[in-house]
Design an enzyme around this catalytic site. Structure first.
Site, PDB file in Angstrom:
ATOM      1  N   ASP A   1       0.810  -1.221   0.000  1.00  0.00           N
ATOM      2  CA  ASP A   1       0.000   0.000   0.000  1.00  0.00           C
ATOM      3  C   ASP A   1       0.842   1.269   0.000  1.00  0.00           C
ATOM      4  OD1 ASP A   1      -2.050  -1.795   0.261  1.00  0.00           O
ATOM      5  OD2 ASP A   1      -2.978  -0.801   1.992  1.00  0.00           O
ATOM      6  N   ASP A   2       0.169   2.349  -0.375  1.00  0.00           N
ATOM      7  CA  ASP A   2       0.641   3.739  -0.199  1.00  0.00           C
ATOM      8  C   ASP A   2       1.735   4.165  -1.175  1.00  0.00           C
ATOM      9  OD1 ASP A   2      -1.091   3.547   1.894  1.00  0.00           O
ATOM     10  OD2 ASP A   2       0.352   4.008   3.480  1.00  0.00           O
TER      11      ASP A   2
ATOM     12  N   HIS B   1      -5.921   3.095  -4.052  1.00  0.00           N
ATOM     13  CA  HIS B   1      -5.918   3.342  -2.607  1.00  0.00           C
ATOM     14  C   HIS B   1      -6.334   4.801  -2.345  1.00  0.00           C
ATOM     15  CE1 HIS B   1      -5.032   2.231   1.448  1.00  0.00           C
ATOM     16  NE2 HIS B   1      -3.898   2.884   1.563  1.00  0.00           N
TER      17      HIS B   1
ATOM     18  N   HIS C   1      -5.376   9.456   0.411  1.00  0.00           N
ATOM     19  CA  HIS C   1      -5.448   8.697   1.663  1.00  0.00           C
ATOM     20  C   HIS C   1      -6.366   9.296   2.741  1.00  0.00           C
ATOM     21  CE1 HIS C   1      -3.890   5.769   4.625  1.00  0.00           C
ATOM     22  NE2 HIS C   1      -3.427   5.127   3.565  1.00  0.00           N
TER      23      HIS C   1
ATOM     24  N   TYR D   1      -6.806   3.063   5.725  1.00  0.00           N
ATOM     25  CA  TYR D   1      -6.964   2.590   7.115  1.00  0.00           C
ATOM     26  C   TYR D   1      -7.929   1.395   7.210  1.00  0.00           C
ATOM     27  CZ  TYR D   1      -5.457   7.449   7.346  1.00  0.00           C
ATOM     28  OH  TYR D   1      -4.810   8.642   7.107  1.00  0.00           O
TER      29      TYR D   1
ATOM     30  N   HIS E   1       3.546  -2.305   3.221  1.00  0.00           N
ATOM     31  CA  HIS E   1       3.639  -0.980   2.606  1.00  0.00           C
ATOM     32  C   HIS E   1       4.978  -0.880   1.872  1.00  0.00           C
ATOM     33  CE1 HIS E   1       0.605  -0.471   5.737  1.00  0.00           C
ATOM     34  NE2 HIS E   1       0.117   0.502   4.991  1.00  0.00           N
TER      35      HIS E   1
HETATM   36 NI    NI Z   1      -2.700   3.214   3.318  1.00  0.00          NI
END
Ligand code: NI
Length: 303
Positions: free
Chosen positions: A117-118, A167, A171, A208, A258
């Site tokens: 992620d991210d 995603h 965020h 989250y 991540h």
């Molecule tokens: Ni995230």
């Protein structure tokens, strides 16, 4: 020679050049035969000094000869023996097809999906290198904002067989946004990803892991969560991170990492090796659902 009445196996004299060439051709034609033996083709015109002395004419057509495994065992060079011992062993060399593009039946095999992620981030290129070297597929839930800054990494991930999901753009916690706000976060990201990858976005991961019915309705895509949270964002020790990723893995599971965290990237080869040793096949999210991710809803695993 036996049927010509020869009583000795001692050579009368060495073969001439032409016969030596035929023998070389015969050896070059050698292929593995059934049951660990070898097969080769003796070209037409083959003879030997002993046979000539015994009045036996040269062969008139190519002869296929088979040497059974016990004969091969006594004649093979050390390299030949290694080759025979390795036959039937699983292939571990380079692969022609990227892991994410291989057809895998996850109803038969214990599959698991690694997700990152991210990103993309400055650590993503190394992760892609490691995934390629380990012949493993992954799914990236990227932020539109980051993808717009590092578009080459998104393209590369897809080119190398990985999956790219959404995603959101920046965020936010989606349940706190209006339907319009949720759509704006997703639509902007999906337009960019479609341009970069040439494919529509098919799954998203709410930041989250927070979602509600309104978020799911507004998204019009399945929300993919996780069954194993490595909590790599908390900065666990390498040992703890490795243990949670490998020990908590179950078939059909989804592991959350991540690719913004250098430790997760550094540990990827060891984690992948350990999961392979446990018998897992690492697949993309779409493969995990056997090519058919449900169109709506939220999922922590494919089970
Ligand atoms: Ni995230």
């Amino acid at each position: 020679r036996r049927s010509a009445g020869a009583l000795s196996t001692a050579p009368a004299r060495s073969a001439d050049q032409a016969q030596a060439e035929r023998l070389r051709a015969a050896l070059a034609s050698t292929v593995p035969g059934a049951d660990g033996g070898l097969a080769f083709v003796l070209p037409a015109g083959f003879s030997s000094p002993e046979l000539e002395d015994l009045g036996v004419p040269a062969t008139t057509e190519p002869l296929v000869l088979e040497a059974p495994a016990d004969v091969v065992e006594t004649l093979a060079s050390p390299f030949g023996k290694r080759l025979a011992a390795a036959s039937g062993a699983p292939y571990t060399g380079p692969h022609a097809v990227a892991a994410g593009r291989e057809w895998v039946d996850c109803t038969l095999l214990p599959c698991i999906a690694l997700t990152y992620d991210d990103g993309p981030s400055r650590h993503t290129a190394r992760l892609l290198d490691e995934l390629r070297a380990s012949h493993a597929a992954a799914t990236f839930y990227v932020l539109g904002e980051s993808a717009s800054k590092l578009p080459g990494l998104v393209r590369r991930a897809v080119q190398e067989g990985h999956e790219v999901g959404s995603h959101t753009w920046s965020h936010p916690s989606l349940p706190r946004l209006s339907v319009r706000g949720i759509r704006a976060q997703l639509d902007r990201t999906h337009r960019l990803l479609r341009t970069l990858t040439g494919k529509p976005v098919t799954t998203f991961r709410p930041p989250y892991g927070l979602y509600n019915a309104r978020v799911l309705r507004a998204a019009r895509l399945p929300a993919i969560l996780w069954s194993v949270d490595t909590r790599d964002w908390e900065g666990p020790s390498s040992r703890k991170l490795f243990a949670s990723a490998v020990r908590e893995a179950t078939p059909g599971g989804i592991v959350l990492f991540h690719d913004t965290k250098p430790r997760s990237v550094r540990l990827a080869p060891a984690i992948i090796r350990a999961l392979h040793r446990r018998g897992f096949t690492l697949v993309t999210i779409t493969q995990l659902f056997n090519g058919d991710v449900p169109a709506r809803g939220a999922y922590r695993s494919a089970n």
